[in-house]
Design an enzyme around this catalytic site. Structure first.
Site, PDB file in Angstrom:
ATOM      1  N   ILE A  10       0.847  -1.192   0.000  1.00 32.92           N
ATOM      2  CA  ILE A  10       0.000   0.000   0.000  1.00 32.92           C
ATOM      3  C   ILE A  10       0.878   1.236   0.000  1.00 32.92           C
ATOM      4  CG2 ILE A  10      -1.798   1.271   1.226  1.00 32.92           C
ATOM      5  CD1 ILE A  10      -2.495  -1.410   2.598  1.00 32.92           C
ATOM      6  N   CYS A  11       0.561   2.172  -0.900  1.00 33.31           N
ATOM      7  CA  CYS A  11       1.267   3.443  -0.903  1.00 33.31           C
ATOM      8  C   CYS A  11       0.397   4.458  -0.181  1.00 33.31           C
ATOM      9  CB  CYS A  11       1.532   3.896  -2.336  1.00 33.31           C
ATOM     10  SG  CYS A  11       2.396   5.470  -2.418  1.00 33.31           S
ATOM     11  N   LEU A  12       0.745   4.688   1.056  1.00 30.54           N
ATOM     12  CA  LEU A  12      -0.062   5.588   1.876  1.00 30.54           C
ATOM     13  C   LEU A  12       0.901   6.374   2.752  1.00 30.54           C
ATOM     14  CD1 LEU A  12      -2.839   6.519   2.812  1.00 30.54           C
ATOM     15  CD2 LEU A  12      -2.958   4.553   4.306  1.00 30.54           C
TER      16      LEU A  12
END
Lengths: 350, 157
Positions: B89-91
């Site tokens: 996840i790119c968060l």
């Protein structure tokens, strides 16, 4: 700190009682010696108090007899005030002394609070109120130093026993008080301002009793400007919480530390009860620690860990500013070291 | 190590106590390892993920909460900010914007919010990101819905 060294210091210090400062210190250090005697006394007084605590205002005092030491602490306060009045070059050092004496007075209370002994708190408050009737101007100071002595004793169980024994007597006194309320209607206003419901019936009873002599004046004031007491009001009951304490730690804490503690505990002030990072309970030092302008509070331990890593406030993600932080940190560090010194001396005694 | 364990234990108790507080999130701790958690989150309504239940795997570092937990999707999802194969996840809050004040529960909430509001400008799934960036909302939605049906919904008998 070693117990031997304490005894040496106290014996040497007790030799020169001419100077009030040294006297104060000796009184403080003598407690180490008095500890055993006090425990002995406590076990006696638990029995004795059943008979003798119906003495109205003196009830609070008779609970913690030790008359010599108590008198001395009062005397020291007077002396201190004189010292401070004399001012001059000595003023700074005296002030420092009173700092060092009042700062640790906060920690025992917080310890007592954490221990959850309502009896300790109530005794403190009762004595401080009675104290303020004798020395009105700096009742706060007074409560501080007395608290230190009382919070100091490592025998809370005994206190609880005394409190239990007193509970029955207080019931009687409460009925007396109610009668007095009818005669003197102004007393009725006091329970409305009673800030700390966690005080046992014990504390409430003695507070009200002690507050009674001051009451007519208080009410006059209250009706005069139709608002509550100010923080610096001389007529203000010692038991009232102190709001300003929460905002400015260093200035007011010296005088009103006691009220602040009970307030921090008794109210739903937006100080979290536990650190949002480690979820451990915030102690008194932690809850008066405000490292960031955004108002995000955390315990000193987590704050240190964060400073070691990225150094940003968890609340606003801005880097902690170092200048305001350092002033805060020195204050915190100061009280922290005093706390440590105190706990060391406790260890040495036990 | 000790601090992170204590904190996770308290988070666990918090989760147990407020199970009903957030019906979209179900956080479960591994039986034998408190540093391994799994979460089941419901796809937010009015998104192509609606009706799906997505499984997340948390790997909590020993420096937690000073370091963020590593979270990835175990369920396949077509989302510009989720790697299609690894589930990474790119968060931002799982990277540089992490704050120790976050909890596993709040991370789950952030991921639900990310599902509802994809950030096509920092894509891990380029196909999905390109669809959104080129303005093909319908294309993105139909792909995402298809994968939700395939991977995140109970199989119909």
């Amino acid at each position: 700190m070693d117990s031997d060294s304490i005894n040496n210091i106290s014996s040497s210090a007790s030799n020169c009682k001419d100077l009030s400062r040294k006297k104060r210190r000796s009184a403080k250090l003598k407690q180490c010696k008095l500890d055993a005697r006090r425990e002995q006394w406590l076990s006696q007084s638990a029995v004795k108090n059943k008979g003798c605590c119906k003495e109205g205002t003196n009830g609070g005092d008779s609970k913690q007899t030790r008359p010599g030491e108590r008198d001395r602490s009062l005397e020291n306060l007077e002396m201190r005030r004189i010292d401070e009045a004399n001012g001059g070059g000595e003023n700074g050092s005296v002030q420092h002394e009173s700092d060092s004496e009042s700062s640790p007075s906060n920690s025992p209370t917080s310890i007592g609070l954490l221990g959850g002994t309502g009896s300790g708190i109530s005794f403190t408050n009762s004595s401080s109120s009675s104290c303020s009737s004798s020395s009105t101007s700096s009742g706060g100071c007074c409560s501080g130093s007395i608290t230190e002595e009382e919070g100091d004793n490592g025998c809370l169980d005994d206190w609880e026993a005394v409190a239990d024994a007193l509970a029955a007597d207080d019931d009687k006194q409460e009925t007396e008080r109610n009668e007095n309320n009818r005669e003197n209607p102004c007393v009725g206003s006091t329970p409305g301002h009673e800030p700390s419901p966690q005080l046992g019936s014990n504390g409430a009873g003695s507070d009200l009793r002690n507050a009674k002599p001051e009451c007519p004046r208080m009410v006059q004031r209250a009706t005069g400007n139709s608002r509550a007491w100010k923080a610096d009001d001389a007529f203000r009951p010692q038991t009232l919480p102190n709001l300003s304490k929460q905002r400015s730690f260093p200035a007011t804490d010296r005088h009103f530390g006691q009220g602040g503690v009970s307030w921090a505990r008794s109210s739903a002030f937006p100080v979290p009860s536990s650190c949002p990072i480690c979820y451990e309970d915030l102690d008194f030092t932690d809850s008066s620690f405000l490292p960031c302008l955004c108002g995000f509070r955390l315990c000193l331990f987590c704050h240190k860990r964060i400073l070691e890593e990225d150094g940003r406030c968890p609340g606003c993600r801005k880097p902690y500013e170092h200048d305001p932080l350092e002033t805060e940190a020195t204050v915190q560090g100061g009280s922290l070291t005093f706390r440590l010194a105190r706990s060391c001396s406790m260890i040495a005694r036990s | 190590m000790k601090a992170s364990r204590a904190r996770l234990f308290k988070e666990y108790k918090e989760v147990q106590r407020e199970k009903a507080a957030d019906p979209d999130i179900q956080l479960v701790c591994d039986d034998s390892n408190i540093f391994k958690w799994t979460a089941l989150i419901k796809g937010p309504s009015e998104t192509p993920y609606e009706g799906g239940v997505f499984q997340l795997a948390f790997a909590v570092p020993e420096q937690y909460p000073l370091q963020p937990p590593q979270v990835r999707f175990l369920t396949k999802i077509f989302h510009p900010n989720v790697h299609f194969k690894t589930g990474e996840i790119c968060l931002d809050i799982l990277k540089n914007a992490w704050s120790p004040a976050w909890t596993l529960q709040s991370v789950c909430r952030a991921i639900i919010a990310l599902m509802a509001h994809p950030e096509p400008d920092s894509p891990l799934n380029c196909d999905s990101g390109n669809l959104l960036r080129s303005g093909d909302i319908r294309g993105y939605q139909s792909m995402a819905r298809m994968y939700t049906r395939l991977a995140a919904m109970p199989k119909k008998g």
